[in-house]
Design a protein around this motif. Sequence first.
Motif, PDB file in Angstrom:
ATOM      1  N   THR A  97       0.815  -1.220   0.000  1.00 41.05           N
ATOM      2  CA  THR A  97       0.000   0.000   0.000  1.00 41.05           C
ATOM      3  C   THR A  97       0.843   1.262   0.000  1.00 41.05           C
ATOM      4  N   GLU A  98       2.182   1.109  -0.029  1.00 38.35           N
ATOM      5  CA  GLU A  98       3.078   2.264  -0.058  1.00 38.35           C
ATOM      6  C   GLU A  98       3.983   2.169  -1.269  1.00 38.35           C
ATOM      7  N   LYS A  99       4.100   3.273  -1.974  1.00 34.96           N
ATOM      8  CA  LYS A  99       4.959   3.283  -3.148  1.00 34.96           C
ATOM      9  C   LYS A  99       6.414   3.255  -2.703  1.00 34.96           C
ATOM     10  N   GLY A 100       7.140   2.239  -3.170  1.00 36.28           N
ATOM     11  CA  GLY A 100       8.511   2.062  -2.731  1.00 36.28           C
ATOM     12  C   GLY A 100       9.471   1.781  -3.859  1.00 36.28           C
ATOM     13  N   LEU A 101      10.559   1.098  -3.517  1.00 31.60           N
ATOM     14  CA  LEU A 101      11.637   0.833  -4.460  1.00 31.60           C
ATOM     15  C   LEU A 101      11.713  -0.657  -4.780  1.00 31.60           C
ATOM     16  N   ALA A 102      12.060  -0.956  -6.049  1.00 28.59           N
ATOM     17  CA  ALA A 102      12.127  -2.352  -6.471  1.00 28.59           C
ATOM     18  C   ALA A 102      13.201  -3.114  -5.710  1.00 28.59           C
ATOM     19  N   CYS A 140       9.230  -1.425  -0.739  1.00 28.74           N
ATOM     20  CA  CYS A 140       9.095  -0.620   0.474  1.00 28.74           C
ATOM     21  C   CYS A 140       9.814   0.721   0.317  1.00 28.74           C
ATOM     22  N   PRO A 141       9.330   1.771   1.027  1.00 29.82           N
ATOM     23  CA  PRO A 141       9.953   3.085   0.919  1.00 29.82           C
ATOM     24  C   PRO A 141      11.244   3.191   1.730  1.00 29.82           C
ATOM     25  N   ASP A 142      12.061   4.175   1.356  1.00 29.85           N
ATOM     26  CA  ASP A 142      13.334   4.433   2.033  1.00 29.85           C
ATOM     27  C   ASP A 142      13.574   5.934   1.955  1.00 29.85           C
ATOM     28  N   ARG A 174      15.018  -0.317   3.985  1.00 28.87           N
ATOM     29  CA  ARG A 174      13.611   0.053   4.042  1.00 28.87           C
ATOM     30  C   ARG A 174      13.275   0.695   5.391  1.00 28.87           C
ATOM     31  N   ASP A 175      12.377   1.674   5.376  1.00 25.77           N
ATOM     32  CA  ASP A 175      12.052   2.450   6.573  1.00 25.77           C
ATOM     33  C   ASP A 175      11.606   1.574   7.728  1.00 25.77           C
ATOM     34  N   SER A 176      10.854   0.502   7.428  1.00 27.84           N
ATOM     35  CA  SER A 176      10.339  -0.356   8.498  1.00 27.84           C
ATOM     36  C   SER A 176      11.450  -1.107   9.224  1.00 27.84           C
ATOM     37  N   GLU A 177      12.635  -1.199   8.620  1.00 26.87           N
ATOM     38  CA  GLU A 177      13.751  -1.918   9.232  1.00 26.87           C
ATOM     39  C   GLU A 177      14.914  -0.977   9.566  1.00 26.87           C
ATOM     40  N   ASP A 178      14.724   0.315   9.312  1.00 25.04           N
ATOM     41  CA  ASP A 178      15.795   1.290   9.481  1.00 25.04           C
ATOM     42  C   ASP A 178      15.765   1.840  10.906  1.00 25.04           C
ATOM     43  N   ALA A 179      16.835   1.547  11.654  1.00 19.11           N
ATOM     44  CA  ALA A 179      16.913   2.052  13.029  1.00 19.11           C
ATOM     45  C   ALA A 179      17.140   3.552  13.063  1.00 19.11           C
ATOM     46  N   CYS A 180      17.604   4.114  11.937  1.00 18.17           N
ATOM     47  CA  CYS A 180      17.836   5.562  11.830  1.00 18.17           C
ATOM     48  C   CYS A 180      17.199   6.028  10.520  1.00 18.17           C
ATOM     49  N   PRO A 181      15.862   6.051  10.428  1.00 18.92           N
ATOM     50  CA  PRO A 181      15.190   6.290   9.140  1.00 18.92           C
ATOM     51  C   PRO A 181      15.400   7.677   8.549  1.00 18.92           C
ATOM     52  N   ASP A 182      15.867   8.644   9.375  1.00 13.19           N
ATOM     53  CA  ASP A 182      16.046   9.996   8.852  1.00 13.19           C
ATOM     54  C   ASP A 182      17.514  10.382   8.691  1.00 13.19           C
ATOM     55  N   ALA A 183      18.415   9.426   8.898  1.00 14.61           N
ATOM     56  CA  ALA A 183      19.850   9.676   8.715  1.00 14.61           C
ATOM     57  C   ALA A 183      20.420   8.549   7.867  1.00 14.61           C
ATOM     58  N   ALA A 184      21.015   8.900   6.743  1.00 11.29           N
ATOM     59  CA  ALA A 184      21.537   7.880   5.829  1.00 11.29           C
ATOM     60  C   ALA A 184      22.639   7.074   6.492  1.00 11.29           C
ATOM     61  N   GLY A 185      22.470   5.762   6.429  1.00 13.03           N
ATOM     62  CA  GLY A 185      23.462   4.869   6.993  1.00 13.03           C
ATOM     63  C   GLY A 185      23.794   3.735   6.050  1.00 13.03           C
ATOM     64  N   THR A 186      24.086   2.570   6.618  1.00 11.26           N
ATOM     65  CA  THR A 186      24.443   1.411   5.814  1.00 11.26           C
ATOM     66  C   THR A 186      23.550   0.240   6.191  1.00 11.26           C
ATOM     67  N   PRO A 187      23.301  -0.665   5.235  1.00 11.57           N
ATOM     68  CA  PRO A 187      22.498  -1.846   5.566  1.00 11.57           C
ATOM     69  C   PRO A 187      23.103  -2.667   6.698  1.00 11.57           C
ATOM     70  N   ALA A 188      24.433  -2.724   6.757  1.00 10.67           N
ATOM     71  CA  ALA A 188      25.077  -3.527   7.793  1.00 10.67           C
ATOM     72  C   ALA A 188      24.781  -3.001   9.189  1.00 10.67           C
ATOM     73  N   LEU A 189      24.469  -1.715   9.277  1.00 10.26           N
ATOM     74  CA  LEU A 189      24.196  -1.100  10.585  1.00 10.26           C
ATOM     75  C   LEU A 189      22.722  -0.738  10.719  1.00 10.26           C
ATOM     76  N   LYS A 190      21.860  -1.499  10.007  1.00  9.42           N
ATOM     77  CA  LYS A 190      20.412  -1.286  10.060  1.00  9.42           C
ATOM     78  C   LYS A 190      20.052   0.151   9.709  1.00  9.42           C
ATOM     79  N   GLY A 191      20.780   0.710   8.767  1.00  8.50           N
ATOM     80  CA  GLY A 191      20.454   2.033   8.266  1.00  8.50           C
ATOM     81  C   GLY A 191      21.017   3.182   9.068  1.00  8.50           C
ATOM     82  N   CYS A 192      21.849   2.901  10.058  1.00  6.49           N
ATOM     83  CA  CYS A 192      22.437   3.978  10.872  1.00  6.49           C
ATOM     84  C   CYS A 192      23.802   4.377  10.331  1.00  6.49           C
TER      85      CYS A 192
END
Length: 483
Positions: A258-263, A268-270, A277-295
């Motif tokens: 139900t949310e427009k995201g990325l292939a 899911c959105p990012d 993906r935002d739902s798995e990103d521990a730092c959704p508003d600060a660009a990070g790395t997948p290895a650090l859950k987006g932090c």
Amino acid sequence: MRHSLIPILALGLTLLAAPHGQAQNADRKTAVSLYGSAYQYKGSLGSDFWKWDRNYYGPGISINRYLTPGLDLGLQGSYVELKGNQSAATFFNTNVVNVNLALKLKLNNGWALKEDAVIQPYLLIAPGIAYTSREGSVRGTSINGNSTYASGFGAAGINFRISDGIGLFVQTGQHIPLNANIDGDPIRDDDRFDDRYLQHTAGLTIAFGKPKDTDQDGVPDRKDKCPNTPAGVAVDPTGCPLDGDSDGVPDYQDKCPTEKGLANLEGCPDRDNDGVRDSEDACPDAAGTPALKGCPDADGDGVSDPNDKCPSTPAGTQVDANGCPLVLDQDSDGILDNVDKCPGTPAGARVDSTGCPLVIDPATQGLQVPIRFKTNSTVIDRRSYPAINKMVQALEAHPDYSLRIIGHADSRGTDEYNQGLSERRAAAVKRYFVGKKIDASRIVTEGRGEGEPATPNTSPTNMSKNRRVEFQFEFFTTPPPQL
């Protein structure tokens, strides 16, 4: 004498098997045609060619079999009573049954015209036999008799496509029965073509068969833009899975339908564009790395900033889980960083004792020569077996190697057909390796259709180079066990 012709005509029309069948295609390969024809005689008693007030009419029936986009084969039959009258003492009435094996050359073969074009011109070559039953008189002498002649028939026509299974056609051609004496005149020409006749035809063709639908989604393969949709997945009229949020990721694969995201994030959105993906990103508003859950990791020590108790560690320093200096295995390749000569090895890569990626033996890489195929064929040329057998031997000698087989096609045919053809070619070569006792899990196949030509498709020679299968040796990763 005419009554003796009736059972022969009935038998001949019952056994027929191939008209000018214009409506059949790769989905509907068998067609039946019913048609009527106007005949115009030419022989010793004169010529009715192109004299429309001298037509003689008769029915025909035929059944045709589709072979390729450019070729049909079948059997056709027709009946007519030809007549001629020179005087009260010289006249004839001749019943003629034609049975011909028809080879139709279709011009809507994908080159000049598409196979499903509305207007479909063709040429017809049809050897066969002509059975005649004649009554009459020549200069007062009876000429009654029955005869059978070898016959040739050539014609040109146009089919008008009404639908996938129905066509209307018109056709004009000439029958030349060898040594035939249709009018019974004993005075003959020197050649073998004394008596012959034109046949002008119009008719209706109905094709039978069910369109192929490989993925059983209700959309025929010929119209299916997504021909490999998994069973049970809802599709749109083009055969592609539904995509409710229009993000290019089908609903059945979309983790956020139900949310427009990325292939690359399964739909899911990012919002910080860091690949998490935002739902798995521990730092959704600060660009990070997948290895650090987006932090983020400002000092690049592999510990996210929120958890880093030593946030200013110098670059390259080995740290512990808290981000403080320690000797570690930062790339998780099993080799500690203090002896790892390749510390940035990608995750999962196979390495040697120094931590550097293993490489395929150069001699084995030299065996990766492409093999080629004939047009529209998946048959391996026997001349390719020596090269393939060397690759079999390399796989036997290196149990840690796997092989990727990549099929290609030239530009003839549709994109969908060429994609399937390239996949079938790769699968055919895989079967050869499996037949040589190579574990099927070590062979990966893929088809790339006509999209990666080795050379431009501008000549038959170039196209032959594009009908190929290529090989890539890789390191074998044992597949997970099947549950």
